[in-house]
Write a protein that holds these residues in place. Structure first.
Motif, PDB file in Angstrom:
ATOM      1  N   TYR A  24     -20.738 -33.965 -19.560  1.00 43.26           N
ATOM      2  CA  TYR A  24     -22.154 -33.583 -19.515  1.00 43.26           C
ATOM      3  C   TYR A  24     -22.518 -33.056 -18.137  1.00 43.26           C
ATOM      4  O   TYR A  24     -21.967 -33.481 -17.127  1.00 43.26           O
ATOM      5  N   ARG A  25     -23.479 -32.117 -18.120  1.00 43.68           N
ATOM      6  CA  ARG A  25     -24.100 -31.610 -16.892  1.00 43.68           C
ATOM      7  C   ARG A  25     -25.604 -31.767 -17.049  1.00 43.68           C
ATOM      8  O   ARG A  25     -26.154 -31.424 -18.092  1.00 43.68           O
ATOM      9  N   GLN A  26     -26.254 -32.235 -16.012  1.00 43.69           N
ATOM     10  CA  GLN A  26     -27.706 -32.391 -16.056  1.00 43.69           C
ATOM     11  C   GLN A  26     -28.392 -31.099 -15.634  1.00 43.69           C
ATOM     12  O   GLN A  26     -27.972 -30.437 -14.683  1.00 43.69           O
ATOM     13  N   ILE A  27     -29.438 -30.756 -16.358  1.00 40.40           N
ATOM     14  CA  ILE A  27     -30.245 -29.572 -16.044  1.00 40.40           C
ATOM     15  C   ILE A  27     -31.381 -30.009 -15.119  1.00 40.40           C
ATOM     16  O   ILE A  27     -32.190 -30.874 -15.479  1.00 40.40           O
ATOM     17  N   SER A  99     -32.455 -25.321 -30.003  1.00 42.08           N
ATOM     18  CA  SER A  99     -33.306 -26.404 -29.524  1.00 42.08           C
ATOM     19  C   SER A  99     -33.556 -26.224 -28.036  1.00 42.08           C
ATOM     20  O   SER A  99     -32.633 -25.880 -27.287  1.00 42.08           O
ATOM     21  N   PRO A 100     -34.796 -26.464 -27.570  1.00 41.25           N
ATOM     22  CA  PRO A 100     -35.075 -26.319 -26.140  1.00 41.25           C
ATOM     23  C   PRO A 100     -34.404 -27.435 -25.333  1.00 41.25           C
ATOM     24  O   PRO A 100     -34.238 -28.555 -25.817  1.00 41.25           O
ATOM     25  N   VAL A 101     -34.042 -27.103 -24.098  1.00 39.16           N
ATOM     26  CA  VAL A 101     -33.423 -28.067 -23.191  1.00 39.16           C
ATOM     27  C   VAL A 101     -34.448 -28.427 -22.125  1.00 39.16           C
ATOM     28  O   VAL A 101     -34.761 -27.606 -21.253  1.00 39.16           O
ATOM     29  N   LYS A 102     -34.969 -29.635 -22.194  1.00 39.17           N
ATOM     30  CA  LYS A 102     -35.961 -30.082 -21.214  1.00 39.17           C
ATOM     31  C   LYS A 102     -35.294 -30.399 -19.886  1.00 39.17           C
ATOM     32  O   LYS A 102     -34.142 -30.840 -19.845  1.00 39.17           O
ATOM     33  N   VAL A 103     -36.039 -30.165 -18.808  1.00 38.55           N
ATOM     34  CA  VAL A 103     -35.546 -30.505 -17.484  1.00 38.55           C
ATOM     35  C   VAL A 103     -35.136 -31.979 -17.492  1.00 38.55           C
ATOM     36  O   VAL A 103     -35.783 -32.815 -18.108  1.00 38.55           O
ATOM     37  N   GLY A 104     -34.012 -32.264 -16.845  1.00 37.70           N
ATOM     38  CA  GLY A 104     -33.490 -33.626 -16.799  1.00 37.70           C
ATOM     39  C   GLY A 104     -32.515 -33.948 -17.922  1.00 37.70           C
ATOM     40  O   GLY A 104     -31.807 -34.952 -17.850  1.00 37.70           O
ATOM     41  N   SER A 105     -32.484 -33.104 -18.949  1.00 39.68           N
ATOM     42  CA  SER A 105     -31.546 -33.321 -20.050  1.00 39.68           C
ATOM     43  C   SER A 105     -30.114 -33.093 -19.573  1.00 39.68           C
ATOM     44  O   SER A 105     -29.870 -32.362 -18.625  1.00 39.68           O
ATOM     45  N   LYS A 106     -29.189 -33.707 -20.308  1.00 40.84           N
ATOM     46  CA  LYS A 106     -27.770 -33.477 -20.059  1.00 40.84           C
ATOM     47  C   LYS A 106     -27.200 -32.698 -21.231  1.00 40.84           C
ATOM     48  O   LYS A 106     -27.498 -33.009 -22.390  1.00 40.84           O
ATOM     49  N   VAL A 107     -26.396 -31.679 -20.899  1.00 41.71           N
ATOM     50  CA  VAL A 107     -25.786 -30.836 -21.932  1.00 41.71           C
ATOM     51  C   VAL A 107     -24.275 -30.807 -21.730  1.00 41.71           C
ATOM     52  O   VAL A 107     -23.775 -31.019 -20.625  1.00 41.71           O
ATOM     53  N   ARG A 108     -23.573 -30.557 -22.836  1.00 45.20           N
ATOM     54  CA  ARG A 108     -22.124 -30.388 -22.801  1.00 45.20           C
ATOM     55  C   ARG A 108     -21.742 -29.378 -23.868  1.00 45.20           C
ATOM     56  O   ARG A 108     -22.559 -29.040 -24.735  1.00 45.20           O
TER      57      ARG A 108
END
Length: 151
Positions: A24-27, A99-108
């Motif tokens: 995961y990477r945090q936005i 789906s939108p990616v909110k600030v602070g979310s983690k994505v992979r």
């Protein structure tokens, strides 16, 4: 170092291979602001945290193209081809921002090598890539990513 490194001569046998899932990477808001500056897209849903709290997503969201661009660093975690002189990002066949990616979310990213096609001097691959958001069922991005490798 990528999870899977293959020699070019074996690439043609790789269609259908599950390439796995990245870390995961945090936005962050700083990342979103830098992307906004680079692309001249300063829309408040991305860059104004106070106003975005009252917006449709309840927080600032990453630009869809910011999330999509993460395919490149994620790709480096998953897969590489040896025995080539040139590696090129060739394009995208299909992209959906689901789906939108909110600030602070983690994505992979999860990826599957869907197709391998011979091209003059090398090979083209199509990768089915899904960028997932931690804790959410619906992904942020679903894309068909194309890359070429030349001997």
């Amino acid at each position: 170092m990528p999870n899977l490194v293959v020699n070019f001569d074996k690439l043609s046998t790789m269609a259908g291979t599950d390439l796995g899932t990245t870390d995961y990477r945090q936005i962050t808001q700083d990342q979103i602001n830098l992307f906004a500056d680079a692309t001249d897209d300063q829309q408040w849903i991305h860059t104004d945290p106070e106003r975005a709290k009252d917006g449709p997503f309840g927080a600032p969201i990453a630009h869809g193209f910011l999330t999509l661009s993460l395919i490149i660093p994620f790709w480096g975690e998953l897969f590489d081809v040896e025995g080539v002189t040139t590696k090129v990002n060739y394009g995208l066949d299909k992209v959906r921002f689901t789906s939108p990616v909110k600030v602070g979310s983690k994505v992979r990213m999860q990826a599957t090598l869907a197709e391998v096609t011979e091209v003059k001097g090398g090979a083209q691959i199509k990768v089915n890539a899904t960028i997932e958001i931690e804790g959410q069922e619906r992904p942020a991005v679903v894309a068909e990513f194309l890359a070429r490798f030349y001997k």
